[in-house]
Design an enzyme around this catalytic site. Structure first.
Site, PDB file in Angstrom:
ATOM      1  N   LYS A  20       0.847  -1.203   0.000  1.00 24.86           N
ATOM      2  CA  LYS A  20       0.000   0.000   0.000  1.00 24.86           C
ATOM      3  C   LYS A  20       0.874   1.242   0.000  1.00 24.86           C
ATOM      4  O   LYS A  20       1.757   1.391   0.833  1.00 24.86           O
ATOM      5  CB  LYS A  20      -0.899   0.012   1.232  1.00 24.86           C
ATOM      6  CG  LYS A  20      -1.642   1.328   1.464  1.00 24.86           C
ATOM      7  CD  LYS A  20      -2.150   1.441   2.878  1.00 24.86           C
ATOM      8  CE  LYS A  20      -1.034   1.595   3.889  1.00 24.86           C
ATOM      9  NZ  LYS A  20      -0.468   2.969   3.968  1.00 24.86           N
ATOM     10  N   ASP A 148      -6.456  -0.181   7.441  1.00 27.20           N
ATOM     11  CA  ASP A 148      -5.944  -0.400   6.085  1.00 27.20           C
ATOM     12  C   ASP A 148      -6.406  -1.711   5.460  1.00 27.20           C
ATOM     13  O   ASP A 148      -6.184  -1.939   4.267  1.00 27.20           O
ATOM     14  CB  ASP A 148      -4.414  -0.376   6.087  1.00 27.20           C
ATOM     15  CG  ASP A 148      -3.843   1.010   6.343  1.00 27.20           C
ATOM     16  OD1 ASP A 148      -4.597   1.987   6.221  1.00 27.20           O
ATOM     17  OD2 ASP A 148      -2.645   1.108   6.659  1.00 27.20           O
TER      18      ASP A 148
END
Length: 302
Positions: A20, A148
């Site tokens: 990410k 996340d």
């Protein structure tokens, strides 16, 4: 102890978990419960840790890889927690499994490694158990594993960049965004997310505004990113001053744009193409052999 020798004859399912990357991250507020509100432009690469899942006679988890020693392999590991979450959420489908994680990414590095691993477990079990549950619904429920995790699950499902708001639950797919050739660099210092947020002095920064048309080419995206920020860089820099040296190394290697991802300490550089990124990675690794350096290509439309 191996409780089911037949398990090794069953083909494992495996994937590389998402990396990410917060190309821009604005902290725009804070809820009463302490959670920070963000707006972030997030890109991904499916070249993180390697996760495999095999049906087994009992639950088992094995952790290997160059960064394995920096993680726990007990019930606190997000792979184990994600499996427990799936078993508790879908008890009628729950089955024991043997998970193996090859830890290839630095720990506490701002690229969602643990969250990507959790999302990988959810994605693999959703397929193996043939769950009648959409990615969107599973992502909504998985927020309990970490802010996340939902966006990493979206990355595995749709393989596109995202615009993320709130505490991580408000997700918009960016279907027209181009792919990027990048280099990731981490100098080796772990930075705890909570420590960075605690050191953040201002929690109501201006919102993130970026025209979707700017995402279509590398040049227009780089230009648009100049008007954005990572509001967590200043507090992270106080914890890890060497971040400045990392960004300088990326710039000196020819990056069109460089920035820290998330809460750090991983920084990224955007390059004009894959060849330029690979050459830059070789240059940085030669100059700083102890650093983690990885050229990647991000997910985007075909």
């Amino acid at each position: 102890m191996i409780s089911n020798g037949q398990a090794f004859f069953q083909a494992p399912s495996y994937l590389f978990t998402p990396i990410k990357l917060n190309l821009a991250l604005h902290v725009v507020g804070q809820r009463a419960d302490g959670y920070h509100l963000i707006e972030s432009l997030v890109y991904f690469s499916l070249s993180g840790d390697c996760l495999s899942c095999t049906p087994f006679g009992s639950n088992r988890f094995v952790l290997t890889g160059p960064f394995a020693d920096e993680l726990v392999s007990d019930a606190e590991n997000l792979v184990v927690r994600a499996h427990d979450f799936m078993c508790n959420t879908f008890p009628e489908c729950a089955k024991p499994a043997f998970f193996q994680l090859v830890k290839l990414l630095p720990v506490a590095s701002g690229v969602g490694g643990g969250s990507g691993n959790a999302a990988g477990v959810l994605s693999l079990l959703r397929q193996q158990w043939a769950l009648d549950c959409s990615c969107e619904k599973l992502a909504e429920m998985s927020l309990v594993l970490g802010a996340d995790v939902p966006m990493c699950l979206f990355a595995l499902e749709y393989q596109q960049p995202l615009f993320v708001k709130g505490i991580g639950q408000d997700i918009t797919r960016l279907k027209e965004a181009c792919s990027l050739a990048m280099v990731l660099v981490n100098h080796g210092q772990q930075i705890a997310t909570k420590t960075v947020f605690k050191a953040l002095e201002k929690r109501d920064h201006p919102p993130l505004k970026i025209d979707s048309a700017a995402l279509k080419t590398v040049d227009s995206l780089v230009e648009a990113l100049q008007e954005t920020r990572n509001d967590l860089f200043v507090p992270a820099l106080k914890i890890a001053p060497q971040l400045s040296e990392v960004l300088c190394a990326l710039d000196e290697s020819g990056a069109l744009f460089s920035r820290m991802s998330g809460t750090g300490a991983t920084c990224f550089g955007i390059f004009k193409d894959k060849q330029a990124a690979q050459q830059a990675a070789l240059f940085i690794k030669a100059m700083y052999p102890d650093w983690f350096v990885k050229p990647i290509v991000t997910l985007a439309k075909l």
